[in-house]
Design an enzyme around this catalytic site. Structure first.
Site, mmCIF file in Angstrom:
data_model
loop_
_atom_site.group_PDB
_atom_site.id
_atom_site.type_symbol
_atom_site.label_atom_id
_atom_site.label_comp_id
_atom_site.label_asym_id
_atom_site.label_seq_id
_atom_site.Cartn_x
_atom_site.Cartn_y
_atom_site.Cartn_z
ATOM 1 N N TYR A 72 0.833 -1.210 0.000
ATOM 2 C CA TYR A 72 0.000 0.000 0.000
ATOM 3 C C TYR A 72 0.865 1.256 0.000
ATOM 4 O O TYR A 72 0.495 2.260 0.599
ATOM 5 C CB TYR A 72 -0.953 -0.026 1.203
ATOM 6 C CG TYR A 72 -2.120 -0.988 1.041
ATOM 7 C CD1 TYR A 72 -2.864 -1.047 -0.137
ATOM 8 C CD2 TYR A 72 -2.507 -1.832 2.086
ATOM 9 C CE1 TYR A 72 -3.930 -1.921 -0.285
ATOM 10 C CE2 TYR A 72 -3.578 -2.711 1.951
ATOM 11 C CZ TYR A 72 -4.291 -2.750 0.757
ATOM 12 O OH TYR A 72 -5.364 -3.603 0.617
ATOM 13 N N ASN A 79 -13.439 -3.758 3.184
ATOM 14 C CA ASN A 79 -14.085 -4.027 1.891
ATOM 15 C C ASN A 79 -13.742 -5.406 1.310
ATOM 16 O O ASN A 79 -13.745 -5.615 0.106
ATOM 17 C CB ASN A 79 -13.801 -2.892 0.905
ATOM 18 C CG ASN A 79 -12.324 -2.733 0.634
ATOM 19 O OD1 ASN A 79 -11.501 -3.464 1.172
ATOM 20 N ND2 ASN A 79 -11.976 -1.775 -0.209
ATOM 21 N N HIS A 126 -8.895 -7.534 -1.847
ATOM 22 C CA HIS A 126 -7.975 -6.752 -2.682
ATOM 23 C C HIS A 126 -7.863 -7.461 -4.018
ATOM 24 O O HIS A 126 -7.829 -8.690 -4.068
ATOM 25 C CB HIS A 126 -6.579 -6.678 -2.047
ATOM 26 C CG HIS A 126 -5.541 -6.213 -3.037
ATOM 27 N ND1 HIS A 126 -5.342 -4.882 -3.313
ATOM 28 C CD2 HIS A 126 -4.697 -6.898 -3.862
ATOM 29 C CE1 HIS A 126 -4.404 -4.773 -4.253
ATOM 30 N NE2 HIS A 126 -3.997 -5.980 -4.604
#
Ligand code: IDP
Ligand code: MG
Length: 154
Positions: A49, A112, A115
């Site tokens: 990230y 969420n 990935h």
């Protein structure tokens, strides 16, 4: 044909959604060429990230991604990067279309569920980040002939 990286995040693992999500990828026709559970640490997440380390939510993202082991998957298919991104949906689960994984399993920007690599170049880099070469298996299940026309198998 190309291979893409998917991570089933702690939000998927801790909710017990792993089976349902793996099933979606298999049902679509993607071939699982690698799959394992691993506990991510700060160094690999800072690399993965790197585009977000300056964002105010980054410390929370780190914590969230280390909250439990994750499942990493190498998925193979025609245009697999785009197919999997379409299945994944918009980053924020509240904005993701129903029918996508995030649209069906998430109401959060951070939590969420998955990935997925966002380009073929990044897929190559990310697969190397999470898998060693001997953890990715080059095989073709017999059902591929009912899944693709010959011209699509390249
Ligand atoms: P992507 O996962 O859809 O490719 P990126 O912008 O690459 O989205 O962000 C990586 C991850 O960082 C997201 O999946 C999400 O978990 C987290 N994230 C991105 N933007 C936000 C935000 O605005 N708030 C909280 N978390 C975020
Ligand atoms: Mg991204």
């Amino acid at each position: 044909m190309e291979t893409t990286l998917v991570i089933l995040k702690p939000s998927a693992v801790l909710h017990g959604y792993v089976g349902q999500i793996v099933q979606r990828f298999q049902q679509k026709g993607l071939v699982i060429r690698g799959m394992k559970m691993m506990q991510l640490g700060e160094p690999i997440l800072r690399e993965h990230y790197a585009h977000l380390t300056d964002r105010p939510f980054f410390p929370d993202l780190l914590k969230s991604m280390m909250a439990s082991p994750v499942i990493v998957m190498a998925l193979w298919g025609n245009d697999a990067v785009n197919v999997v991104r379409m299945m994944t949906g918009a980053t924020n689960g509240r904005k993701a279309q129903p029918g996508t994984i995030r649209g069906d399993f998430s109401v959060s920007g951070q939590e969420n569920i998955v990935h997925a690599s966002d380009s073929a170049d990044n897929a190559e880099i990310e697969l190397k980040r999470f898998f060693s070469p001997d953890e990715i298996f080059d095989y073709q299940p017999s059902w591929l002939k009912y899944t693709y026309e010959p011209a699509e198998m390249k």
